[in-house]
Design a protein around this motif. Structure first.
Motif, mmCIF file in Angstrom:
data_model
loop_
_atom_site.group_PDB
_atom_site.id
_atom_site.type_symbol
_atom_site.label_atom_id
_atom_site.label_comp_id
_atom_site.label_asym_id
_atom_site.label_seq_id
_atom_site.Cartn_x
_atom_site.Cartn_y
_atom_site.Cartn_z
ATOM 1 N N VAL A 5 -21.014 7.075 -9.372
ATOM 2 C CA VAL A 5 -21.869 7.422 -8.238
ATOM 3 C C VAL A 5 -21.177 8.514 -7.425
ATOM 4 C CG1 VAL A 5 -22.964 6.570 -6.140
ATOM 5 C CG2 VAL A 5 -22.811 5.088 -8.149
ATOM 6 N N VAL A 6 -21.870 9.657 -7.278
ATOM 7 C CA VAL A 6 -21.341 10.778 -6.506
ATOM 8 C C VAL A 6 -22.019 10.778 -5.143
ATOM 9 C CG1 VAL A 6 -21.083 13.274 -6.377
ATOM 10 C CG2 VAL A 6 -20.949 12.125 -8.595
ATOM 11 N N ILE A 7 -21.199 10.717 -4.099
ATOM 12 C CA ILE A 7 -21.704 10.705 -2.725
ATOM 13 C C ILE A 7 -21.185 11.937 -2.000
ATOM 14 C CG2 ILE A 7 -21.649 9.485 -0.518
ATOM 15 C CD1 ILE A 7 -21.604 6.890 -2.052
ATOM 16 N N ARG A 8 -22.099 12.585 -1.281
ATOM 17 C CA ARG A 8 -21.759 13.808 -0.550
ATOM 18 C C ARG A 8 -21.682 13.511 0.954
ATOM 19 N NH1 ARG A 8 -24.133 19.507 -1.840
ATOM 20 N NH2 ARG A 8 -22.414 20.608 -0.895
ATOM 21 N N ARG A 9 -20.621 14.011 1.568
ATOM 22 C CA ARG A 9 -20.442 13.894 3.023
ATOM 23 C C ARG A 9 -20.627 15.270 3.640
ATOM 24 N NH1 ARG A 9 -14.600 13.178 5.450
ATOM 25 N NH2 ARG A 9 -14.716 15.420 5.116
ATOM 26 N N THR A 10 -21.538 15.345 4.607
ATOM 27 C CA THR A 10 -21.770 16.586 5.344
ATOM 28 C C THR A 10 -21.671 16.286 6.837
ATOM 29 O OG1 THR A 10 -24.156 16.187 5.272
ATOM 30 C CG2 THR A 10 -23.243 17.627 3.571
ATOM 31 N N PRO A 11 -21.440 17.304 7.657
ATOM 32 C CA PRO A 11 -21.381 17.060 9.101
ATOM 33 C C PRO A 11 -22.704 16.503 9.614
ATOM 34 C CG PRO A 11 -20.493 19.211 8.576
ATOM 35 C CD PRO A 11 -21.106 18.685 7.323
ATOM 36 N N GLY A 12 -22.608 15.585 10.572
ATOM 37 C CA GLY A 12 -23.795 14.966 11.140
ATOM 38 C C GLY A 12 -24.590 15.946 11.986
ATOM 39 N N ALA A 13 -25.859 15.635 12.164
ATOM 40 C CA ALA A 13 -26.750 16.517 12.918
ATOM 41 C C ALA A 13 -26.719 16.229 14.417
ATOM 42 C CB ALA A 13 -28.166 16.381 12.394
ATOM 43 N N THR A 14 -26.176 15.082 14.793
ATOM 44 C CA THR A 14 -26.131 14.723 16.208
ATOM 45 C C THR A 14 -24.704 14.361 16.599
ATOM 46 O OG1 THR A 14 -26.504 12.351 15.878
ATOM 47 C CG2 THR A 14 -28.459 13.752 16.024
ATOM 48 N N ARG A 15 -24.471 14.242 17.894
ATOM 49 C CA ARG A 15 -23.129 13.885 18.337
ATOM 50 C C ARG A 15 -22.828 12.409 18.091
ATOM 51 N NH1 ARG A 15 -23.694 14.071 24.908
ATOM 52 N NH2 ARG A 15 -25.431 12.640 25.024
ATOM 53 N N TRP A 16 -23.856 11.596 17.838
ATOM 54 C CA TRP A 16 -23.657 10.165 17.590
ATOM 55 C C TRP A 16 -23.312 9.872 16.132
ATOM 56 C CZ3 TRP A 16 -27.677 12.033 20.600
ATOM 57 C CH2 TRP A 16 -27.545 11.763 21.958
ATOM 58 N N ALA A 17 -23.687 10.762 15.251
ATOM 59 C CA ALA A 17 -23.365 10.594 13.832
ATOM 60 C C ALA A 17 -22.438 11.730 13.421
ATOM 61 C CB ALA A 17 -24.633 10.603 12.989
ATOM 62 N N LYS A 18 -21.165 11.403 13.287
ATOM 63 C CA LYS A 18 -20.190 12.434 12.956
ATOM 64 C C LYS A 18 -20.413 12.969 11.546
ATOM 65 C CE LYS A 18 -15.272 13.380 12.911
ATOM 66 N NZ LYS A 18 -13.935 12.880 13.134
ATOM 67 N N TRP A 19 -20.791 12.083 10.605
ATOM 68 C CA TRP A 19 -20.992 12.468 9.208
ATOM 69 C C TRP A 19 -22.320 11.929 8.689
ATOM 70 C CZ3 TRP A 19 -17.607 16.009 8.085
ATOM 71 C CH2 TRP A 19 -16.331 15.944 8.620
ATOM 72 N N ALA A 20 -22.901 12.659 7.737
ATOM 73 C CA ALA A 20 -24.087 12.205 7.004
ATOM 74 C C ALA A 20 -23.662 11.990 5.555
ATOM 75 C CB ALA A 20 -25.201 13.245 7.084
ATOM 76 N N TRP A 21 -24.062 10.823 4.985
ATOM 77 C CA TRP A 21 -23.665 10.456 3.628
ATOM 78 C C TRP A 21 -24.905 10.336 2.765
ATOM 79 C CZ3 TRP A 21 -18.431 9.951 2.827
ATOM 80 C CH2 TRP A 21 -17.620 9.827 3.959
ATOM 81 N N LYS A 22 -24.826 10.854 1.527
ATOM 82 C CA LYS A 22 -25.974 10.786 0.630
ATOM 83 C C LYS A 22 -25.498 10.746 -0.813
ATOM 84 C CE LYS A 22 -30.233 13.271 -0.486
ATOM 85 N NZ LYS A 22 -31.086 12.124 -0.492
ATOM 86 N N ALA A 23 -26.088 9.836 -1.611
ATOM 87 C CA ALA A 23 -25.816 9.804 -3.052
ATOM 88 C C ALA A 23 -26.593 10.953 -3.681
ATOM 89 C CB ALA A 23 -26.240 8.470 -3.650
ATOM 90 N N ILE A 24 -25.900 11.814 -4.411
ATOM 91 C CA ILE A 24 -26.557 13.013 -4.942
ATOM 92 C C ILE A 24 -26.592 13.074 -6.465
ATOM 93 C CG2 ILE A 24 -26.084 14.400 -2.909
ATOM 94 C CD1 ILE A 24 -23.792 15.688 -4.615
ATOM 95 N N ALA A 25 -25.766 12.283 -7.150
ATOM 96 C CA ALA A 25 -25.732 12.369 -8.615
ATOM 97 C C ALA A 25 -25.114 11.101 -9.192
ATOM 98 C CB ALA A 25 -24.926 13.590 -9.058
ATOM 99 N N VAL A 26 -25.345 10.931 -10.493
ATOM 100 C CA VAL A 26 -24.658 9.890 -11.251
ATOM 101 C C VAL A 26 -23.987 10.557 -12.443
ATOM 102 C CG1 VAL A 26 -26.089 7.938 -10.541
ATOM 103 C CG2 VAL A 26 -26.784 9.297 -12.501
ATOM 104 N N ILE A 75 -32.633 7.465 -11.146
ATOM 105 C CA ILE A 75 -31.804 6.276 -11.041
ATOM 106 C C ILE A 75 -31.731 5.970 -9.547
ATOM 107 C CG2 ILE A 75 -29.423 5.423 -11.208
ATOM 108 C CD1 ILE A 75 -30.786 5.423 -13.879
ATOM 109 N N TYR A 76 -31.807 4.706 -9.208
ATOM 110 C CA TYR A 76 -31.747 4.300 -7.804
ATOM 111 C C TYR A 76 -30.366 3.731 -7.524
ATOM 112 C CZ TYR A 76 -36.724 4.948 -8.176
ATOM 113 O OH TYR A 76 -37.961 5.495 -8.384
ATOM 114 N N VAL A 77 -29.736 4.253 -6.484
ATOM 115 C CA VAL A 77 -28.398 3.821 -6.085
ATOM 116 C C VAL A 77 -28.554 3.006 -4.807
ATOM 117 C CG1 VAL A 77 -26.091 4.551 -5.410
ATOM 118 C CG2 VAL A 77 -27.379 5.894 -7.088
ATOM 119 N N VAL A 78 -28.058 1.777 -4.837
ATOM 120 C CA VAL A 78 -28.122 0.893 -3.675
ATOM 121 C C VAL A 78 -26.764 0.918 -2.997
ATOM 122 C CG1 VAL A 78 -28.555 -1.461 -2.883
ATOM 123 C CG2 VAL A 78 -29.838 -0.554 -4.840
#
Length: 179
Positions: A5-26, A75-78
């Motif tokens: 499971v490949v997960i990508r971390r990007t900077p958050g869009a708001t000051r309350w969320a420092k990072w945004a996490w998303k599964a992008i590939a298997v 594929i669904y990643v939980v």
């Protein structure tokens, strides 16, 4: 089949969320991993977060067919928020090719469900499994019972109380009496 499971971390869009996490590939056939960094582009970082086993079951072939027939077979990643304070923020719980199973996890609202496009090799693997194990069920039309249900009158009053008049008539007020 093991899937990384490949997960990508990007900077958050708001000051309350420092990072945004998303599964992008298997990664089919991947070795074990525990949040190993794969690639870095500026502030975006991709991790091989975990390797989970994709299990296919013969009773779920209808769901796999539905998933393969989608515009983008996936594929669904939980994922679930991690309890560890110092560790990674997400735990990979499950990978599945069944959109029905993913929906079951989404119903609880506790897990994060990410839809990741299948690779061509993974689509061929799932299709081969379905071709081997799928049994088409014959449609059987239900028929009505021939029992007549209109002969029995239910809920028309207490059968212990004898009434001479029609039980469906509205009660009438006696003349001369006011209640």
């Amino acid at each position: 089949m093991p899937l990384g499971v490949v997960i990508r971390r990007t900077p958050g869009a708001t000051r309350w969320a420092k990072w945004a996490w998303k599964a992008i590939a298997v990664l089919p056939g991947a070795a074990d991993a525990d949040w190993r960094e794969i690639r870095r582009e500026g502030d975006a970082v991709e991790y091989h977060a975990a390797t989970l086993t994709l299990e296919l079951h013969g009773a779920e072939t209808d769901a796999y067919l539905h998933g393969l027939a989608a515009r983008t077979p996936s594929i669904y990643v939980v994922l679930r928020e991690s309890d560890e304070v110092d560790g990674p923020p997400l735990d990979a719980v499950l990978v599945t090719a069944s959109p029905y199973e993913a929906q079951d996890y989404a119903d609880s609202g506790e897990e994060i469900i990410e839809k990741v496009p299948m690779t061509d090799g993974l689509m061929a693997f799932v299709q081969r499994f379905v071709d081997t194990h799928h049994v088409e069920e014959e449609f059987k039309k239900r028929r009505r019972d021939r029992v007549r249900t209109d002969r029995v009158e239910h809920s028309i009053g207490d059968p212990r109380i004898h009434q001479l008049n029609d039980v469906y008539t509205a009660p009438q007020v006696r003349k001369g009496r006011m209640n």
